[in-house]
Design a protein around this motif. Structure first.
Motif, PDB file in Angstrom:
ATOM      1  N   PRO A  79       0.802  -1.228   0.000  1.00  0.00           N
ATOM      2  CA  PRO A  79       0.000   0.000   0.000  1.00  0.00           C
ATOM      3  C   PRO A  79       0.836   1.281   0.000  1.00  0.00           C
ATOM      4  N   GLN A  80       2.156   1.165   0.161  1.00  0.00           N
ATOM      5  CA  GLN A  80       2.996   2.361   0.192  1.00  0.00           C
ATOM      6  C   GLN A  80       3.057   3.014  -1.184  1.00  0.00           C
ATOM      7  N   CYS A  81       3.232   4.316  -1.166  1.00  0.00           N
ATOM      8  CA  CYS A  81       3.469   5.123  -2.369  1.00  0.00           C
ATOM      9  C   CYS A  81       2.307   5.147  -3.348  1.00  0.00           C
ATOM     10  N   TRP A  82       1.095   5.169  -2.845  1.00  0.00           N
ATOM     11  CA  TRP A  82      -0.036   5.331  -3.749  1.00  0.00           C
ATOM     12  C   TRP A  82       0.098   6.673  -4.446  1.00  0.00           C
ATOM     13  N   LYS A  83      -0.129   6.683  -5.718  1.00  0.00           N
ATOM     14  CA  LYS A  83      -0.138   7.889  -6.545  1.00  0.00           C
ATOM     15  C   LYS A  83       1.227   8.567  -6.669  1.00  0.00           C
ATOM     16  N   VAL A  84       2.298   7.792  -6.517  1.00  0.00           N
ATOM     17  CA  VAL A  84       3.636   8.294  -6.841  1.00  0.00           C
ATOM     18  C   VAL A  84       3.947   7.731  -8.220  1.00  0.00           C
ATOM     19  N   ALA A  85       4.094   8.613  -9.196  1.00  0.00           N
ATOM     20  CA  ALA A  85       4.171   8.193 -10.600  1.00  0.00           C
ATOM     21  C   ALA A  85       5.261   7.157 -10.866  1.00  0.00           C
ATOM     22  N   GLN A  86       6.466   7.367 -10.347  1.00  0.00           N
ATOM     23  CA  GLN A  86       7.559   6.422 -10.606  1.00  0.00           C
ATOM     24  C   GLN A  86       7.261   5.045 -10.021  1.00  0.00           C
ATOM     25  N   VAL A  87       6.647   5.013  -8.869  1.00  0.00           N
ATOM     26  CA  VAL A  87       6.313   3.733  -8.238  1.00  0.00           C
ATOM     27  C   VAL A  87       5.185   3.060  -9.003  1.00  0.00           C
ATOM     28  N   ASP A  88       4.222   3.823  -9.481  1.00  0.00           N
ATOM     29  CA  ASP A  88       3.141   3.246 -10.285  1.00  0.00           C
ATOM     30  C   ASP A  88       3.681   2.604 -11.558  1.00  0.00           C
ATOM     31  N   VAL A  89       4.632   3.264 -12.215  1.00  0.00           N
ATOM     32  CA  VAL A  89       5.250   2.702 -13.420  1.00  0.00           C
ATOM     33  C   VAL A  89       5.983   1.413 -13.070  1.00  0.00           C
ATOM     34  N   LEU A  90       6.700   1.427 -11.960  1.00  0.00           N
ATOM     35  CA  LEU A  90       7.426   0.237 -11.530  1.00  0.00           C
ATOM     36  C   LEU A  90       6.462  -0.904 -11.199  1.00  0.00           C
ATOM     37  N   LYS A  91       5.364  -0.605 -10.529  1.00  0.00           N
ATOM     38  CA  LYS A  91       4.375  -1.641 -10.207  1.00  0.00           C
ATOM     39  C   LYS A  91       3.747  -2.212 -11.477  1.00  0.00           C
ATOM     40  N   ASP A  92       3.560  -1.386 -12.493  1.00  0.00           N
ATOM     41  CA  ASP A  92       3.038  -1.892 -13.768  1.00  0.00           C
ATOM     42  C   ASP A  92       4.018  -2.881 -14.401  1.00  0.00           C
ATOM     43  N   LYS A  93       5.302  -2.568 -14.352  1.00  0.00           N
ATOM     44  CA  LYS A  93       6.314  -3.491 -14.878  1.00  0.00           C
ATOM     45  C   LYS A  93       6.327  -4.789 -14.091  1.00  0.00           C
ATOM     46  N   VAL A  94       6.184  -4.685 -12.778  1.00  0.00           N
ATOM     47  CA  VAL A  94       6.170  -5.876 -11.927  1.00  0.00           C
ATOM     48  C   VAL A  94       4.953  -6.743 -12.259  1.00  0.00           C
ATOM     49  N   ARG A  95       3.794  -6.124 -12.454  1.00  0.00           N
ATOM     50  CA  ARG A  95       2.597  -6.874 -12.853  1.00  0.00           C
ATOM     51  C   ARG A  95       2.817  -7.588 -14.182  1.00  0.00           C
ATOM     52  N   LYS A  96       3.454  -6.887 -15.114  1.00  0.00           N
ATOM     53  CA  LYS A  96       3.723  -7.465 -16.429  1.00  0.00           C
ATOM     54  C   LYS A  96       4.643  -8.685 -16.300  1.00  0.00           C
ATOM     55  N   LEU A  97       5.699  -8.568 -15.499  1.00  0.00           N
ATOM     56  CA  LEU A  97       6.612  -9.691 -15.306  1.00  0.00           C
ATOM     57  C   LEU A  97       5.889 -10.862 -14.652  1.00  0.00           C
ATOM     58  N   TYR A  98       5.072 -10.584 -13.655  1.00  0.00           N
ATOM     59  CA  TYR A  98       4.327 -11.649 -12.985  1.00  0.00           C
ATOM     60  C   TYR A  98       3.411 -12.370 -13.979  1.00  0.00           C
ATOM     61  N   THR A  99       2.729 -11.616 -14.809  1.00  0.00           N
ATOM     62  CA  THR A  99       1.836 -12.213 -15.802  1.00  0.00           C
ATOM     63  C   THR A  99       2.612 -13.057 -16.802  1.00  0.00           C
ATOM     64  N   ILE A 100       3.737 -12.540 -17.256  1.00  0.00           N
ATOM     65  CA  ILE A 100       4.558 -13.296 -18.203  1.00  0.00           C
ATOM     66  C   ILE A 100       5.029 -14.597 -17.571  1.00  0.00           C
ATOM     67  N   MET A 101       5.513 -14.509 -16.331  1.00  0.00           N
ATOM     68  CA  MET A 101       6.049 -15.701 -15.652  1.00  0.00           C
ATOM     69  C   MET A 101       4.963 -16.715 -15.322  1.00  0.00           C
ATOM     70  N   ASN A 102       3.826 -16.224 -14.897  1.00  0.00           N
ATOM     71  CA  ASN A 102       2.780 -17.111 -14.393  1.00  0.00           C
ATOM     72  C   ASN A 102       1.847 -17.620 -15.487  1.00  0.00           C
ATOM     73  N   SER A 103       1.801 -16.950 -16.615  1.00  0.00           N
ATOM     74  CA  SER A 103       0.865 -17.346 -17.667  1.00  0.00           C
ATOM     75  C   SER A 103       1.561 -17.736 -18.959  1.00  0.00           C
TER      76      SER A 103
END
Length: 134
Positions: A79-103
């Motif tokens: 829940p840390q760093c809600w609405k911090v643009a750089q962290v949001d971009v990083l979380k999007d990349k992390v989601r993408k990696l998780y999806t690639i790895m898991n699917s």
């Protein structure tokens, strides 16, 4: 054989070597994990540091460690760093990696360890697959 024919054959033989190989699932996962780790380290080193960044879970990724899937989930759910643009971009990349790895690349990935503590420390940067595999 004429000189023009020899030159043509030489040029044609060199063409396949000039084109890079298309990315594989494995190379995409490896590249994205290194990019995410580098972005996280840059975010931590940036001045001024957002106060919330120091409370984010560490993000040192090794796609050959089974614990990386839980690490990715924990980072995105943080829940840390809600609405911090750089962290949001990083979380999007992390989601993408998780999806690639898991699917998409689930069958292409081999886990070599399940040492969750190893993901708490930076990984050394390597230029090739582990154990000299190609």
């Amino acid at each position: 054989m004429t000189p023009q024919t020899s030159l043509l054959l030489l040029l044609l033989a060199g063409l396949p070597a000039a084109r890079p190989a298309p990315p594989t699932c494995y190379s995409r996962m490896l590249t994205l994990s290194r990019e995410i780790t580098g972005d996280f380290q840059s975010l931590q080193a940036a001045e001024p540091v957002e106060s919330c960044v120091r409370y984010l879970p560490g993000l040192y990724l090794d796609i050959h460690n089974y614990c990386v899937l839980a690490k990715l989930r924990d980072f995105v759910a943080s829940p840390q760093c809600w609405k911090v643009a750089q962290v949001d971009v990083l979380k999007d990349k992390v989601r993408k990696l998780y999806t690639i790895m898991n699917s998409f690349c689930r069958r292409d990935l081999v886990f070599l360890s399940d040492d969750c503590n190893a993901l708490e420390h930076p990984i050394p940067v390597t230029t090739g697959p582990p154990d000299g595999q190609s």
